[in-house]
Design an enzyme around this catalytic site. Structure first.
Site, PDB file in Angstrom:
ATOM      1  N   LYS A 122       0.444  -1.284  -0.218  1.00 16.72           N
ATOM      2  CA  LYS A 122      -0.401   0.247  -0.464  1.00 16.72           C
ATOM      3  C   LYS A 122       0.673   1.364   0.257  1.00 16.72           C
ATOM      4  O   LYS A 122       0.138   2.651  -0.248  1.00 16.72           O
ATOM      5  CB  LYS A 122      -0.868  -0.576   0.990  1.00 16.72           C
ATOM      6  N   ASP A 145      -9.973   2.478   2.377  1.00 18.26           N
ATOM      7  CA  ASP A 145      -9.995   2.374   3.330  1.00 18.26           C
ATOM      8  C   ASP A 145     -10.858   3.267   4.824  1.00 18.26           C
ATOM      9  O   ASP A 145     -11.377   2.651   6.148  1.00 18.26           O
ATOM     10  CB  ASP A 145      -8.646   2.019   4.602  1.00 18.26           C
TER      11      ASP A 145
END
Ligand code: ATR
Length: 278
Positions: A68, A109
């Site tokens: 990420k 997220d």
């Protein structure tokens, strides 16, 4: 039916075989009659994987652990909140101009966590105790601040918790002082309570009635000990599939421009969990 027009999506991670995202996204494509397919992928090299996906015509890709942060180096554009969080979990390949593919990075997220919590709490003006100081806590913390919430960080290792709190510009509370906190919500962003260590609790059970709502990002098992103890003490609870669901729904909308079929996606996630018999 997969044919010459099928749009390509997937997830890159290492490991990736445990991911529940293929089940969730493929169920959504099927529900809305979208000619798309979503597959798990584990690149040997992130850089080669990224340029391969771009070259092969992929439309959108989820990015998970451990990529990420590193993926950001390859992108043409990064969404400002993803930039602040310092992590991207969603790629969009903009192919409107076939001569110039533009890669864009987002972080859903924080959106997933906010939307899950917003089912039970009005985020603006609420106070939320976030337990943990890793990547998940960072996304959740920045996201809550974006929504106007007050955030307090707690973490087993004080130095890491203090560092994240300083980056967020919010207070840190030491484990010994958690008893002094009363808040609208508590979010566990650590892996405490995750299968197979299902007896783990990230906070003493007798403190749970200091919070109106308790949310866990652990989803295996779905009813963690934290959520069970919280429900026993009268808290409203939000399970870990809700954040996974909402972050996936936000990806789906970014990629397709359509609103996501939440109920279908959650059912697909539940079926996957049951298949694992956790
Ligand atoms: P992620 O990026 O998924 O959030 P991470 O960066 O490994 O994962 O962070 C894990 C978080 O869970 C950390 O806050 C960690 O606490 P420490 O900073 O003290 O290591 C927390 N954590 C993991 N296992 C824990 C445990 N058994 N008890 C308490 N906290 C734990």
């Amino acid at each position: 039916m997969i044919n010459g027009h099928t749009q390509l999506f997937g997830i890159v991670g290492r490991p990736v075989t445990h991911s529940m995202s293929p089940a969730m996204h493929n169920a959504a494509f099927s529900e809305l009659g979208i000619n798309g397919v979503y597959v798990p992928m584990q690149p040997d090299s992130l850089e080669q994987g990224f340029y391969g996906l771009r070259s092969l015509g992929f439309s959108g890709v989820s990015v998970t652990v451990p990529f990420k942060v590193d993926i950001m180096a390859f992108l043409d554009h990064i969404d400002p909140v993803a930039q602040k969080i310092g992590a991207v979990n969603t790629l969009l390949f903009d192919r409107n101009n076939p001569d110039q593919v533009i890669s864009k990075g987002y972080n859903t997220d924080w959106l997933g966590a906010n939307q899950a919590l917003a089912e039970e709490v009005t985020l603006a003006d609420s106070t939320v105790l976030v337990i943990g100081a890793g990547g998940a806590a960072r996304a959740v913390g920045f996201g809550l601040l974006e929504a106007g919430a007050q955030v307090i960080i707690a973490n087993r290792t004080a130095s890491k918790g203090q560092e994240l709190a300083a980056q967020l510009g919010c207070p840190f509370v030491a484990a010994t002082d958690i008893a002094t906190i009363q808040a609208d919500a508590l979010i566990n962003t650590t892996s405490v309570g995750m299968h197979p260590h299902i007896d783990g609790l990230p906070i003493a059970a007798e403190l749970l009635d200091h919070f109106a709502v308790v949310m866990d990002i652990v989803y295996a098992p779905l009813q963690t000990r934290l959520l069970r103890e919280a429900a026993l003490r009268g808290c409203r609870t939000i399970d870990g599939l809700q954040m996974l669901l909402h972050q996936g729904a936000a990806q789906f909308s970014l990629w397709t421009g359509q609103s996501a079929p939440h109920a279908t996606m959650r059912q697909a996630l539940l079926r996957e969990l049951q298949a694992r018999a956790i």
